[in-house]
Write a protein that holds these residues in place. Structure first.
Motif, PDB file in Angstrom:
ATOM      1  N   PRO A  15     -16.547 -15.180 -81.762  1.00 34.49           N
ATOM      2  CA  PRO A  15     -17.073 -16.452 -82.271  1.00 34.49           C
ATOM      3  C   PRO A  15     -17.386 -16.398 -83.775  1.00 34.49           C
ATOM      4  N   VAL A  68     -23.337 -29.962 -81.340  1.00 35.98           N
ATOM      5  CA  VAL A  68     -22.613 -28.739 -80.988  1.00 35.98           C
ATOM      6  C   VAL A  68     -21.840 -28.208 -82.201  1.00 35.98           C
ATOM      7  N   THR A  71     -23.737 -25.816 -84.124  1.00 36.54           N
ATOM      8  CA  THR A  71     -24.207 -24.642 -83.391  1.00 36.54           C
ATOM      9  C   THR A  71     -23.171 -23.524 -83.515  1.00 36.54           C
ATOM     10  N   PRO A  72     -23.614 -22.310 -83.885  1.00 32.96           N
ATOM     11  CA  PRO A  72     -22.641 -21.217 -83.980  1.00 32.96           C
ATOM     12  C   PRO A  72     -22.139 -20.771 -82.605  1.00 32.96           C
ATOM     13  N   SER A  73     -21.078 -19.984 -82.607  1.00 30.72           N
ATOM     14  CA  SER A  73     -20.469 -19.380 -81.411  1.00 30.72           C
ATOM     15  C   SER A  73     -19.722 -20.412 -80.576  1.00 30.72           C
ATOM     16  N   SER A  74     -18.641 -19.952 -79.928  1.00 33.50           N
ATOM     17  CA  SER A  74     -17.715 -20.823 -79.186  1.00 33.50           C
ATOM     18  C   SER A  74     -18.394 -21.603 -78.058  1.00 33.50           C
ATOM     19  N   ALA A  75     -18.527 -22.915 -78.230  1.00 29.47           N
ATOM     20  CA  ALA A  75     -19.189 -23.751 -77.227  1.00 29.47           C
ATOM     21  C   ALA A  75     -18.382 -23.797 -75.937  1.00 29.47           C
ATOM     22  N   ARG A 299     -21.934 -12.671 -87.366  1.00 26.40           N
ATOM     23  CA  ARG A 299     -21.002 -13.718 -86.963  1.00 26.40           C
ATOM     24  C   ARG A 299     -21.661 -14.814 -86.145  1.00 26.40           C
ATOM     25  N   SER A 300     -22.940 -14.650 -85.823  1.00 33.08           N
ATOM     26  CA  SER A 300     -23.569 -15.634 -84.933  1.00 33.08           C
ATOM     27  C   SER A 300     -24.918 -16.135 -85.400  1.00 33.08           C
ATOM     28  N   PHE A 301     -25.460 -15.575 -86.484  1.00 35.70           N
ATOM     29  CA  PHE A 301     -26.813 -15.914 -86.930  1.00 35.70           C
ATOM     30  C   PHE A 301     -26.947 -17.420 -87.163  1.00 35.70           C
ATOM     31  N   ILE A 302     -27.906 -18.022 -86.484  1.00 33.03           N
ATOM     32  CA  ILE A 302     -28.097 -19.466 -86.651  1.00 33.03           C
ATOM     33  C   ILE A 302     -28.952 -19.689 -87.897  1.00 33.03           C
ATOM     34  N   GLY A 303     -28.589 -20.650 -88.706  1.00 35.86           N
ATOM     35  CA  GLY A 303     -29.394 -20.950 -89.888  1.00 35.86           C
ATOM     36  C   GLY A 303     -28.877 -20.300 -91.155  1.00 35.86           C
ATOM     37  N   CYS A 304     -27.748 -19.581 -91.092  1.00 35.93           N
ATOM     38  CA  CYS A 304     -27.134 -19.059 -92.324  1.00 35.93           C
ATOM     39  C   CYS A 304     -25.676 -19.467 -92.284  1.00 35.93           C
TER      40      CYS A 304
END
Lengths: 406, 406
Positions: A15, A68, A71-75, A299-304
């Motif tokens: 992701p 969505v 939002t990070p990462s494959s939904a 690769r997944s940090f939310i907010g950066c």
């Protein structure tokens, strides 16, 4: 004239922070065309297609899709499966059974290869079918692209992380080693240099998979920097190899866990950083040596997230829908740089992208293979997006001593 | 009546994202008082005092101070030195030689102890002197405080990181173990639960230093969650210990590097995560097991900061100047919660804070010792600050299968 039928969208591989922007870009754009009867999402990538695990994105609210997208990462969830000919026949069989006429696969160069094979089978079966690969990878390793969606946000994370650890290492001096993702391409590790602002800022040394890693040179480099500044910050790619292409992590540890693609496990373990730390500690007799492995956070940090990256990820999705549904074309969407900073999107042949890996051009790496050139900084800067945080130092003058020097 | 002389400010221990807010709070406030002849900063904490390494903050621009306030990590640099009586005599000697009448030390409970001893020596020497400890620690382990400056931003980082890795682990299922800082207190690790939004969101298991860690219980827990969801996200504090207080990292590895305070090295190595991964992989026969150690990123990452934390860190610095220079008092500033959410600051006796460690109250940990209660969520939520990013999922309905189930 218009090809009527369903759309299937899937997400494959690791992701990224903006992969859902592309998903939402295709979905919203595809839903506008009257010849599109339904927009399906396949769960768990190609694995969900062969298992007929579809969700109906036509029935998803636009508002939620926008949430969505951020939002990070494959939904739609993902897979590490790398389909062969037979697997692709299964994919095609299911797509045909569901009257799917448009297939969009968001992923890296392996995913491009899947799209290519499925498309060939449709042609063989004389089934009218459009197939588009939508680029995504934090590794930035797709050929014919200036850069790839997902890379900018990951680069922003890495640069932000090194900005912080450089400050931390300055406050409590020692040797710090940060291990960054990237099996074959050093772009993400190289992005650490965007943390350099003042002349003595780290990372002071950068090692990439593109340049053979020599233990002795590494130790000499660290010693030289440590003698100069009393501290040293190092950025290392997880994929560094010796002159024979043997991963350094294998060489130092003997660990051999391999994934489905026959690759040695590099992520999700701190062992490379720990082994390099141990080397510095024992050989250079430096006491305070620390290492961090940035792992899945990058690769997944939310907010950066880079707003430039978000925008482009959205647009490659939209353009994919245009090429397939408006223009009736197959291919892979690429990003072309047209100015500082502007881009355009174009369609490449699937066979020109599929299975190929781009690495760092020579002019981005210094001659010694332990640092990054200004050309790279100029290249990567716009991809980090707006509002990239910058560190500031005190400039207060020193005060004269009163007591005798100890 | 007014005590005329210089101010010295120093920063000690591990940096935080907002420690410079406190520095700038004291500096700007102290510069307003006519009885303050100069505001000095000591470089490298108490070490800089004994070496007479001062910079003159009176000559720093207000504009640059504001920029520095927004920069993570100790701008005056730091030290791990924990002064004893003799060391404190050296500190006092230098402060007296420079006509310093106000001493502010920003740090944890060890720093409070230094302030206490230096202040005692001034009293003994009949030297008119004000000494204030300004709280700072990402561990949130100071007694008599509702919470400490630095914790909120680190908690925001940890909660953001787990929000992302939970999404990542959902997309590519397996077992994920995230190792979080905290030698004695589990507050930071516990903050990972703020990543839980949907009922099956991770972290599914949380292990803290406050509760003995049993290998077998851990494996049973992971198995139960993995059987339930097909995946499992675990948050582990670096400081977990067995029933005899022996660190699990020592037990599993035999590694014994100790710091100046005689503590086992916990940070700057991925070994605990790797050992726990190995345990899950071999005992539970689960193939995809990954671990990340958040390391120095959680205390220094630029661009992930709680505005509530920033504001409070600034205010404890300002209040410190008020208590010392206006009211002529010594002590340690504490944060008291007065509502949901409001705070007040008060002055504590140095001896009531110095050298004492606060740990997680029982009501924040579940009976099994593997999870966190809602009381803690209510406690920690305001500290994360405004605009905390939230993940969203697709809610599109499933599509009926056409082909026979495989």
């Amino acid at each position: 004239m218009k090809l009527e039928g369903k759309v299937v969208i899937a997400q494959g591989g690791g992701p990224t922070a903006v992969i859902n922007q592309s998903l939402v870009g295709v979905t919203l754009e595809a839903r506008k065309f009257p010849q599109v009867t339904r927009v399906y999402g396949a769960l768990y990538g190609v694995q969900g297609i062969v298992n007929e695990e579809f969700v109906d994105l036509t029935q998803e609210t636009t508002h939620n899709l926008e949430q969505v997208a951020n939002t990070p990462s494959s939904a739609l969830l993902s897979t590490r499966d790398k389909p062969d000919e037979k697997y692709c026949m299964e994919i095609f069989k299911v797509l045909k059974a569901h009257d799917v006429r448009y297939f969009f696969y968001i992923g890296g160069n392996d995913s491009a290869d899947t799209v290519r094979i499925v498309n060939e089978q449709a042609t063989k079966a004389d089934y009218e079918f459009r197939a588009i690969h939508i680029p995504k990878t934090i590794d930035n390793d797709l050929v014919l692209n200036d850069h790839t969606p997902g890379f900018g946000s990951a680069a922003r994370f890495v640069a932000s992380a090194f900005t912080g650890v450089n400050l931390d290492n300055r406050a409590l001096p020692g040797v710090y080693i940060g291990v960054v993702m990237g099996r074959n391409a050093g772009f993400l590790t190289a992005s650490s240099v965007m943390a350099q602002k003042y002349p003595d800022d780290g990372p002071h040394l950068v090692y990439l998979p593109e340049h053979p890693f020599h233990r002795e040179n590494f130790l000499d480099d660290v010693k030289r920097i440590y003698d100069l500044y009393g501290r040293c910050v190092v950025a290392v790619s997880e994929g560094i190899v010796d002159e024979n292409g043997v991963p350094i992590v294998t060489k130092l540890s003997g660990n051999q866990e391999k994934d489905a693609h026959g690759n040695v496990q590099l992520s999700g373990t701190g062992v490379l950083g720990d082994l390099l730390s141990e080397l510095v500690r024992t050989k250079l007799k430096i006491k305070r040596v620390r290492s961090d492995t940035f792992g899945y956070l990058q690769r997944s940090f939310i907010g950066c997230v880079s707003d430039v990256d978000q925008r482009e990820a959205r647009e490659v999705g939209e353009r994919a829908a245009h090429y397939a549904i408006w223009y009736n074309l197959d291919g892979s969407i690429s990003i072309q740089r047209t100015g500082f900073y502007s881009v355009n999107y174009q369609l490449e042949n699937l066979s020109d992208i599929a299975g190929k890996t781009r690495t760092m051009p020579d002019e981005y790496i210094n001659a010694e293979g332990n640092g990054i050139t200004d050309e790279f900084k100029y290249y990567v800067r716009p991809l980090l997006g707006s509002g990239f945080p910058v560190a500031h130092r005190l400039r207060a003058p020193k005060v004269a001593k009163i007591l005798t020097e100890k």
